[in-house]
Motif scaffolding. Structure first.
Motif, PDB file in Angstrom:
ATOM      1  N   LEU A   1       0.801  -1.219   0.000  1.00 53.67           N
ATOM      2  CA  LEU A   1       0.000   0.000   0.000  1.00 53.67           C
ATOM      3  C   LEU A   1       0.837   1.273   0.000  1.00 53.67           C
ATOM      4  CD1 LEU A   1      -2.852  -1.005   2.481  1.00 53.67           C
ATOM      5  CD2 LEU A   1      -2.804  -1.191  -0.016  1.00 53.67           C
ATOM      6  N   GLY A   2       2.158   1.138   0.127  1.00 50.98           N
ATOM      7  CA  GLY A   2       3.023   2.309   0.099  1.00 50.98           C
ATOM      8  C   GLY A   2       2.908   3.174   1.338  1.00 50.98           C
TER       9      GLY A   2
ATOM     10  N   ARG B   1       2.709  17.369   1.018  1.00 53.02           N
ATOM     11  CA  ARG B   1       2.243  16.866  -0.280  1.00 53.02           C
ATOM     12  C   ARG B   1       1.708  15.437  -0.208  1.00 53.02           C
ATOM     13  NH1 ARG B   1       1.278  20.883  -3.599  1.00 53.02           N
ATOM     14  NH2 ARG B   1       1.469  19.444  -5.370  1.00 53.02           N
ATOM     15  N   PHE B   2       1.216  15.073   0.961  1.00 49.18           N
ATOM     16  CA  PHE B   2       0.561  13.776   1.116  1.00 49.18           C
ATOM     17  C   PHE B   2      -0.358  13.832   2.318  1.00 49.18           C
ATOM     18  CE2 PHE B   2      -0.176   9.576   2.806  1.00 49.18           C
ATOM     19  CZ  PHE B   2      -0.398   8.800   1.674  1.00 49.18           C
ATOM     20  N   GLY B   3      -1.582  13.378   2.138  1.00 52.04           N
ATOM     21  CA  GLY B   3      -2.502  13.288   3.257  1.00 52.04           C
ATOM     22  C   GLY B   3      -3.711  12.452   2.880  1.00 52.04           C
ATOM     23  N   ARG B   4      -4.202  11.698   3.839  1.00 53.36           N
ATOM     24  CA  ARG B   4      -5.394  10.895   3.629  1.00 53.36           C
ATOM     25  C   ARG B   4      -6.329  11.106   4.823  1.00 53.36           C
ATOM     26  NH1 ARG B   4      -3.326  10.844  -0.668  1.00 53.36           N
ATOM     27  NH2 ARG B   4      -2.630   9.036  -1.894  1.00 53.36           N
ATOM     28  N   ILE B   5      -7.527  11.576   4.541  1.00 52.27           N
ATOM     29  CA  ILE B   5      -8.545  11.724   5.575  1.00 52.27           C
ATOM     30  C   ILE B   5      -9.730  10.855   5.181  1.00 52.27           C
ATOM     31  CG2 ILE B   5     -10.141  13.308   6.738  1.00 52.27           C
ATOM     32  CD1 ILE B   5      -8.067  15.538   6.238  1.00 52.27           C
ATOM     33  N   VAL B   6     -10.090   9.958   6.076  1.00 53.74           N
ATOM     34  CA  VAL B   6     -11.227   9.065   5.847  1.00 53.74           C
ATOM     35  C   VAL B   6     -12.231   9.286   6.971  1.00 53.74           C
ATOM     36  CG1 VAL B   6     -12.007   6.683   5.645  1.00 53.74           C
ATOM     37  CG2 VAL B   6      -9.802   7.349   4.677  1.00 53.74           C
TER      38      VAL B   6
ATOM     39  N   THR C   1      -1.086   4.790  -1.370  1.00 55.56           N
ATOM     40  CA  THR C   1      -0.577   5.579  -2.496  1.00 55.56           C
ATOM     41  C   THR C   1      -1.341   5.276  -3.774  1.00 55.56           C
ATOM     42  OG1 THR C   1       1.091   3.861  -2.923  1.00 55.56           O
ATOM     43  CG2 THR C   1       1.742   5.707  -1.530  1.00 55.56           C
ATOM     44  N   HIS C   2      -2.052   4.154  -3.811  1.00 57.08           N
ATOM     45  CA  HIS C   2      -2.798   3.765  -5.015  1.00 57.08           C
ATOM     46  C   HIS C   2      -4.127   4.508  -5.160  1.00 57.08           C
ATOM     47  CE1 HIS C   2       0.117   0.546  -5.202  1.00 57.08           C
ATOM     48  NE2 HIS C   2      -0.250   0.133  -4.004  1.00 57.08           N
ATOM     49  N   ALA C   3      -4.550   5.190  -4.095  1.00 56.42           N
ATOM     50  CA  ALA C   3      -5.874   5.815  -4.092  1.00 56.42           C
ATOM     51  C   ALA C   3      -5.795   7.342  -4.197  1.00 56.42           C
ATOM     52  CB  ALA C   3      -6.634   5.419  -2.833  1.00 56.42           C
ATOM     53  N   GLY C   4      -4.708   7.851  -4.714  1.00 54.77           N
ATOM     54  CA  GLY C   4      -4.520   9.298  -4.763  1.00 54.77           C
ATOM     55  C   GLY C   4      -5.443  10.034  -5.714  1.00 54.77           C
ATOM     56  N   TYR C   5      -6.120   9.303  -6.602  1.00 57.96           N
ATOM     57  CA  TYR C   5      -7.028   9.942  -7.564  1.00 57.96           C
ATOM     58  C   TYR C   5      -8.489   9.755  -7.156  1.00 57.96           C
ATOM     59  CZ  TYR C   5      -7.764  11.953 -12.257  1.00 57.96           C
ATOM     60  OH  TYR C   5      -8.088  12.761 -13.326  1.00 57.96           O
TER      61      TYR C   5
END
Length: 259
Positions: free
Chosen positions: A3-4, A131-136, A238-242
């Motif tokens: 998943l990086g 330059r990277f962030g994930r909020i769920v 990293t695969h879900a950036g789009y």
């Protein structure tokens, strides 16, 4: 699939049980340092040890209520610069909307809408700078298919969904994504409590209520926390950036719509 996420830092709110715990487990398996959260110190400590031992990841338990300023401050003290934020909190119990007074309504809004917004406000600029962030945001299938008696939960989570949909578009260019996961019927303590409350109110056996609920799911089974956690980890990858500004319904096909 890699998943990086090795070396990333994650905060998972309300993660000592159920879906939150499953998300923390999967992020730890992916190589994240994970801050977990709950209000029962002994139970939270046990969960932290269990996740750490099964994944060899660093797991930091933080006791507190994420709906309070003190609880949020404790999370951010443990992880000042999170790469991942999973907003989660228990919803209000079943209650006829006529029984809700102003205090109860505001408490529900803070727990299931305001707290997630406040935490996002605090962490999002750091994510943009890196330059990277994930909020769920873990909301509920009731956002799309409201259930009588869960009106406050549905309303607060629908409000959060709309709020975050606009925010997501303002940070996407900086590598930050914001998405929501909408669980249907999952095998959790909350589901058991809801079934018990419904059974008591109707004067029937809990097994009868459970069978009725299960009959509404085309998959003819309950969802497992493990599969929910895996979807959360993928959205953080990293695969879900789009993928951003989306509400992903995970309900075994219960919602009868094509869109």
């Amino acid at each position: 699939m890699d998943l990086g996420l090795a070396g990333r830092n994650a905060i998972v709110c309300a993660s000592s049980r159920g879906l939150g715990r499953a998300c923390a487990q999967k992020l730890a398996e992916a190589g994240c340092t994970v801050v977990i959260n709950g209000r029962d110190r002994d139970h939270l400590t046990t969960v932290a040890i269990e996740i750490a031992e099964s994944t060899c990841a660093a797991v930091i338990p933080v006791v507190g209520d994420v709906a309070t300023a003190e609880g949020q401050a404790a999370l951010l003290e443990a992880c000042p610069a999170p790469d991942i934020l999973v907003n989660n909190n228990a919803g209000p119990p079943f209650r006829d909307f006529r029984e809700l007074d102003r205090e109860a309504i505001l408490k529900g809004l803070v727990a299931n809408m305001v707290a997630a917004i406040e935490l996002t406000q605090t962490v999002i600029d750091g994510m943009r700078a890196r330059r990277f962030g994930r909020i769920v945001n873990i909301t509920s299938g009731s956002v799309k298919m409201p259930l009588p008696g869960l009106d406050l939960s549905s309303g607060a989570r629908a409000g959060l969904t709309a709020f975050m949909a606009g925010v997501a578009r303002t940070v996407a260019a900086d590598g930050v994504t914001i998405n929501a996961l909408l669980p249907g019927i999952f095998e959790t303590d909350r589901l058991k409590a809801m079934i018990a409350a419904t059974a008591e109110r109707r004067g029937v056996a809990p097994d009868a209520v459970a069978a009725e609920r299960l009959a509404t799911v085309p998959a003819r089974r309950l969802g497992t926390p493990e599969e929910f956690g895996a979807v959360c980890a993928f959205l953080c990858s990293t695969h879900a950036g789009y993928i951003t500004g989306q509400s992903l319904l995970i309900d075994g096909g219960a919602f009868p719509g094509a869109f």
